[in-house]
Scaffold this motif. Structure first.
Motif, PDB file in Angstrom:
ATOM      1  N   LEU A 148      -2.598  -3.501 -12.989  1.00 31.88           N
ATOM      2  CA  LEU A 148      -2.480  -2.065 -13.248  1.00 31.88           C
ATOM      3  C   LEU A 148      -3.854  -1.436 -13.444  1.00 31.88           C
ATOM      4  CD1 LEU A 148       0.600  -1.990 -15.650  1.00 31.88           C
ATOM      5  CD2 LEU A 148       0.512  -1.177 -13.283  1.00 31.88           C
ATOM      6  N   LYS A 149      -4.758  -2.192 -14.025  1.00 35.55           N
ATOM      7  CA  LYS A 149      -6.126  -1.708 -14.222  1.00 35.55           C
ATOM      8  C   LYS A 149      -6.750  -1.325 -12.874  1.00 35.55           C
ATOM      9  CE  LYS A 149     -10.651  -3.142 -16.050  1.00 35.55           C
ATOM     10  NZ  LYS A 149     -11.395  -4.254 -16.707  1.00 35.55           N
ATOM     11  N   GLN A 150      -6.489  -2.139 -11.854  1.00 33.52           N
ATOM     12  CA  GLN A 150      -6.994  -1.830 -10.505  1.00 33.52           C
ATOM     13  C   GLN A 150      -6.403  -0.531  -9.984  1.00 33.52           C
ATOM     14  OE1 GLN A 150      -6.210  -5.170  -7.927  1.00 33.52           O
ATOM     15  NE2 GLN A 150      -7.085  -6.660  -9.350  1.00 33.52           N
ATOM     16  N   GLN A 151      -5.098  -0.337 -10.240  1.00 31.53           N
ATOM     17  CA  GLN A 151      -4.434   0.855  -9.723  1.00 31.53           C
ATOM     18  C   GLN A 151      -4.901   2.134 -10.418  1.00 31.53           C
ATOM     19  OE1 GLN A 151      -2.869   0.046  -7.067  1.00 31.53           O
ATOM     20  NE2 GLN A 151      -3.119  -2.104  -7.651  1.00 31.53           N
ATOM     21  N   LEU A 152      -5.381   2.010 -11.652  1.00 34.32           N
ATOM     22  CA  LEU A 152      -5.909   3.177 -12.357  1.00 34.32           C
ATOM     23  C   LEU A 152      -7.143   3.745 -11.662  1.00 34.32           C
ATOM     24  CD1 LEU A 152      -5.677   2.039 -16.102  1.00 34.32           C
ATOM     25  CD2 LEU A 152      -4.184   3.678 -14.930  1.00 34.32           C
ATOM     26  N   GLN A 173       0.834  -1.199   0.000  1.00 35.14           N
ATOM     27  CA  GLN A 173       0.000   0.000   0.000  1.00 35.14           C
ATOM     28  C   GLN A 173       0.871   1.251   0.000  1.00 35.14           C
ATOM     29  OE1 GLN A 173      -3.370  -0.105  -0.165  1.00 35.14           O
ATOM     30  NE2 GLN A 173      -3.328  -2.357  -0.171  1.00 35.14           N
ATOM     31  N   GLY A 174       0.264   2.372  -0.365  1.00 32.73           N
ATOM     32  CA  GLY A 174       0.891   3.681  -0.203  1.00 32.73           C
ATOM     33  C   GLY A 174       2.224   3.844  -0.891  1.00 32.73           C
ATOM     34  N   ALA A 175       3.213   4.312  -0.117  1.00 31.42           N
ATOM     35  CA  ALA A 175       4.514   4.666  -0.675  1.00 31.42           C
ATOM     36  C   ALA A 175       5.209   3.467  -1.313  1.00 31.42           C
ATOM     37  CB  ALA A 175       5.406   5.258   0.416  1.00 31.42           C
ATOM     38  N   ILE A 176       5.074   2.291  -0.715  1.00 27.42           N
ATOM     39  CA  ILE A 176       5.726   1.106  -1.265  1.00 27.42           C
ATOM     40  C   ILE A 176       5.123   0.762  -2.623  1.00 27.42           C
ATOM     41  CG2 ILE A 176       6.202  -1.350  -0.928  1.00 27.42           C
ATOM     42  CD1 ILE A 176       6.263  -0.887   2.047  1.00 27.42           C
ATOM     43  N   GLN A 177       3.831   0.877  -2.732  1.00 25.26           N
ATOM     44  CA  GLN A 177       3.151   0.613  -4.005  1.00 25.26           C
ATOM     45  C   GLN A 177       3.657   1.563  -5.098  1.00 25.26           C
ATOM     46  OE1 GLN A 177      -1.224   1.203  -4.206  1.00 25.26           O
ATOM     47  NE2 GLN A 177      -1.321  -1.024  -4.427  1.00 25.26           N
ATOM     48  N   GLU A 178       3.830   2.813  -4.748  1.00 22.49           N
ATOM     49  CA  GLU A 178       4.337   3.799  -5.711  1.00 22.49           C
ATOM     50  C   GLU A 178       5.754   3.444  -6.160  1.00 22.49           C
ATOM     51  OE1 GLU A 178       3.923   7.905  -4.669  1.00 22.49           O
ATOM     52  OE2 GLU A 178       2.053   7.571  -3.571  1.00 22.49           O
ATOM     53  N   LEU A 179       6.592   3.009  -5.219  1.00 21.89           N
ATOM     54  CA  LEU A 179       7.962   2.641  -5.541  1.00 21.89           C
ATOM     55  C   LEU A 179       8.001   1.442  -6.488  1.00 21.89           C
ATOM     56  CD1 LEU A 179       9.505   3.029  -1.977  1.00 21.89           C
ATOM     57  CD2 LEU A 179      10.094   4.421  -3.971  1.00 21.89           C
ATOM     58  N   ILE A 180       7.117   0.467  -6.252  1.00 20.92           N
ATOM     59  CA  ILE A 180       7.060  -0.711  -7.126  1.00 20.92           C
ATOM     60  C   ILE A 180       6.650  -0.293  -8.534  1.00 20.92           C
ATOM     61  CG2 ILE A 180       5.885  -2.907  -7.557  1.00 20.92           C
ATOM     62  CD1 ILE A 180       5.630  -3.232  -4.518  1.00 20.92           C
ATOM     63  N   LEU A 181       5.679   0.599  -8.639  1.00 18.21           N
ATOM     64  CA  LEU A 181       5.252   1.078  -9.955  1.00 18.21           C
ATOM     65  C   LEU A 181       6.399   1.779 -10.686  1.00 18.21           C
ATOM     66  CD1 LEU A 181       1.689   2.408  -9.058  1.00 18.21           C
ATOM     67  CD2 LEU A 181       2.196   0.548 -10.642  1.00 18.21           C
ATOM     68  N   ASP A 182       7.169   2.580  -9.963  1.00 10.03           N
ATOM     69  CA  ASP A 182       8.316   3.259 -10.573  1.00 10.03           C
ATOM     70  C   ASP A 182       9.333   2.241 -11.093  1.00 10.03           C
ATOM     71  OD1 ASP A 182       7.446   5.876 -10.169  1.00 10.03           O
ATOM     72  OD2 ASP A 182       8.322   5.993  -8.167  1.00 10.03           O
ATOM     73  N   THR A 183       9.607   1.233 -10.279  1.00 15.55           N
ATOM     74  CA  THR A 183      10.576   0.204 -10.674  1.00 15.55           C
ATOM     75  C   THR A 183      10.084  -0.568 -11.890  1.00 15.55           C
ATOM     76  OG1 THR A 183      11.325  -0.037  -8.378  1.00 15.55           O
ATOM     77  CG2 THR A 183      11.839  -1.832  -9.893  1.00 15.55           C
ATOM     78  N   LEU A 184       8.815  -0.956 -11.870  1.00 16.30           N
ATOM     79  CA  LEU A 184       8.252  -1.704 -12.996  1.00 16.30           C
ATOM     80  C   LEU A 184       8.268  -0.874 -14.275  1.00 16.30           C
ATOM     81  CD1 LEU A 184       5.221  -3.544 -11.341  1.00 16.30           C
ATOM     82  CD2 LEU A 184       7.288  -4.596 -12.268  1.00 16.30           C
ATOM     83  N   ALA A 185       7.923   0.400 -14.173  1.00 12.46           N
ATOM     84  CA  ALA A 185       7.906   1.251 -15.366  1.00 12.46           C
ATOM     85  C   ALA A 185       9.281   1.278 -16.027  1.00 12.46           C
ATOM     86  CB  ALA A 185       7.463   2.662 -14.994  1.00 12.46           C
ATOM     87  N   ARG A 189      -2.512   6.652  -9.571  1.00  9.41           N
ATOM     88  CA  ARG A 189      -3.126   6.647 -10.902  1.00  9.41           C
ATOM     89  C   ARG A 189      -2.111   7.060 -11.974  1.00  9.41           C
ATOM     90  NH1 ARG A 189      -7.077   9.527  -8.104  1.00  9.41           N
ATOM     91  NH2 ARG A 189      -6.745  11.437  -9.316  1.00  9.41           N
ATOM     92  N   ALA A 190      -1.355   8.102 -11.681  1.00  8.21           N
ATOM     93  CA  ALA A 190      -0.374   8.593 -12.650  1.00  8.21           C
ATOM     94  C   ALA A 190       0.716   7.560 -12.906  1.00  8.21           C
ATOM     95  CB  ALA A 190       0.248   9.901 -12.148  1.00  8.21           C
ATOM     96  N   LYS A 191       1.201   6.928 -11.843  1.00 12.25           N
ATOM     97  CA  LYS A 191       2.276   5.949 -11.992  1.00 12.25           C
ATOM     98  C   LYS A 191       1.771   4.672 -12.663  1.00 12.25           C
ATOM     99  CE  LYS A 191       4.888   7.724  -8.048  1.00 12.25           C
ATOM    100  NZ  LYS A 191       6.129   8.117  -8.729  1.00 12.25           N
ATOM    101  N   ALA A 192       0.532   4.287 -12.375  1.00 14.73           N
ATOM    102  CA  ALA A 192      -0.036   3.103 -13.027  1.00 14.73           C
ATOM    103  C   ALA A 192      -0.176   3.337 -14.529  1.00 14.73           C
ATOM    104  CB  ALA A 192      -1.388   2.760 -12.410  1.00 14.73           C
ATOM    105  N   ALA A 193      -0.632   4.531 -14.910  1.00 13.13           N
ATOM    106  CA  ALA A 193      -0.765   4.864 -16.326  1.00 13.13           C
ATOM    107  C   ALA A 193       0.611   4.929 -16.995  1.00 13.13           C
ATOM    108  CB  ALA A 193      -1.494   6.196 -16.495  1.00 13.13           C
ATOM    109  N   CYS A 194       1.608   5.427 -16.274  1.00 12.18           N
ATOM    110  CA  CYS A 194       2.971   5.471 -16.798  1.00 12.18           C
ATOM    111  C   CYS A 194       3.497   4.059 -17.047  1.00 12.18           C
ATOM    112  CB  CYS A 194       3.872   6.208 -15.809  1.00 12.18           C
ATOM    113  SG  CYS A 194       5.588   6.344 -16.339  1.00 12.18           S
ATOM    114  N   THR A 195       3.231   3.154 -16.107  1.00 13.97           N
ATOM    115  CA  THR A 195       3.663   1.761 -16.266  1.00 13.97           C
ATOM    116  C   THR A 195       2.930   1.099 -17.423  1.00 13.97           C
ATOM    117  OG1 THR A 195       4.032   1.686 -13.868  1.00 13.97           O
ATOM    118  CG2 THR A 195       4.040  -0.412 -15.034  1.00 13.97           C
ATOM    119  N   LEU A 196       1.670   1.465 -17.619  1.00 16.02           N
ATOM    120  CA  LEU A 196       0.920   0.928 -18.757  1.00 16.02           C
ATOM    121  C   LEU A 196       1.525   1.366 -20.085  1.00 16.02           C
ATOM    122  CD1 LEU A 196      -2.876   1.051 -17.855  1.00 16.02           C
ATOM    123  CD2 LEU A 196      -1.618  -0.901 -18.772  1.00 16.02           C
TER     124      LEU A 196
END
Length: 341
Positions: A193-197, A162-174, A205-212
């Motif tokens: 990623l659809k869930q995170q949107l 959740q939260g900050a850790i989730q954002e970090l994972i999205l950054d790494t995946l992107a 939302r922004a990071k999930a769309a970036c990873t997409l």
């Protein structure tokens, strides 16, 4: 006149958790020895001191040179929470520096940290994901994470954290999926990623769309974005209040609508109107991605017909743009819209 006596005793240790640091060239070797101590307090104090020193690039170089990274790798398996937390914090501070990232990659810190993905302490997990995010910024770091077979675990953790850790994972995946999205696509990254949107956090939302966007570079990714019904959600995000969400949603649509199925899914979701609205955005990234997405839609006969009455908007965009890239993208859009099938 009476004088206050001077005590012969040393002052009290006001910071009992902090090690005393030797002077000169002995500072880091002494701390490295203490990192390997069997005494818990000694290890903790050494880690505290090392956290302070690693902000200086010169000390980072010395620490790598004398073998501190091997000591830190051993401490990642320590049973004490504070030791693991501070060991990962030291690695994160080192990773801020270019030479630190290079050193971490050479000493296979990626794999060593992977054993903490399920650590019970959230601070420890957050620190390790901070390291992964920084390492993934380097092509060699992103490739290292891919080669370590960590992508399925990171995708799985995306829905668990959740939260900050989730954002970090999205950054790494992107960063990693721009290099190769194959393994992630096989791990159901698109529905996750659809869930995170749909998250209540604009940053997620922004990071999930970036990873997409990264996911949609290969053909299989474009296909999955359409198959899992992500395109209508991206169209809705074009109306988001946050510029970064709008820009990344338009960027993801730009890639997803390369395929015929993607084009018609976006047209059915009425993407043209909100994309046209974004051409007036004060943010260059938003305008750029929206123009590219509209160009993709103009390749379909229905999209071309819908956009022909808006050519003047693209001409105004071309004329007013101060960036050469924006002018060129607007010119391409006009050429596609006015082109004859």
């Amino acid at each position: 006149m009476a004088q206050a006596p001077i005590s012969t005793h040393l002052p009290p240790d006001t910071k009992p958790t902090k090690a005393s640091i030797a002077y000169g060239h002995r500072a880091l070797p002494k701390l490295n020895e203490e990192l390997r101590s069997e005494d818990l307090t000694t290890r903790q104090k050494a880690l505290m001191a090392l956290c302070d020193l690693m902000h200086d690039p010169e000390y980072v170089y010395q620490a790598i040179d004398i073998g501190c990274l091997e000591s830190l790798k051993a401490l990642l398996k320590d049973i004490n929470d504070l030791v693991r937390i501070k060991a990962t914090e030291v690695l994160y501070i080192m990773a801020i520096h270019t030479m630190g990232r290079d050193g971490l990659l050479k000493h296979d810190i990626i794999r060593a940290l992977s054993f903490l993905l399920n650590d019970a302490n959230p601070i420890c997990r957050e620190n390790l994901h901070k390291v992964y995010k920084l390492l993934a910024l380097l092509p060699s770091g992103a490739q290292g994470i891919l080669n370590s077979g960590l992508i399925p675990s990171l995708v799985w953790k995306l829905q668990k954290e959740q939260g900050a850790i989730q954002e970090l994972i999205l950054d790494t995946l992107a960063s990693c999926l721009r290099v190769d999205a194959t393994e992630a696509l096989g791990s159901r990254v698109v529905p996750f990623l659809k869930q995170q949107l749909l998250s209540g956090s604009h940053s997620i939302r922004a990071k999930a769309a970036c990873t997409l966007m990264a996911v949609s570079i290969p053909w299989q990714g474009k296909k999955q974005v359409w198959q899992y019904g992500v395109i209508p959600i991206l169209v809705q995000l074009l109306k988001d209040d946050v510029d970064e969400v709008q820009a990344n949603a338009a960027g993801a649509l730009m890639f997803a609508t390369v395929t015929t199925e993607g084009k018609y899914a976006a047209l059915e979701a009425e993407a043209i109107s909100p994309l046209l609205d974004l051409l007036c955005s004060p943010t260059n990234k938003v305008r750029l991605n929206a123009t590219k997405a509209l160009t993709m839609l103009a390749e379909a006969p229905e999209g071309r017909r819908a956009l022909q009455s808006h050519v003047h908007t693209f001409r105004a965009l071309e004329k007013e743009a101060s960036e050469a890239t924006m002018r060129r993208v607007a010119q391409i859009a006009i050429r596609v819209i006015e082109g004859k099938p």
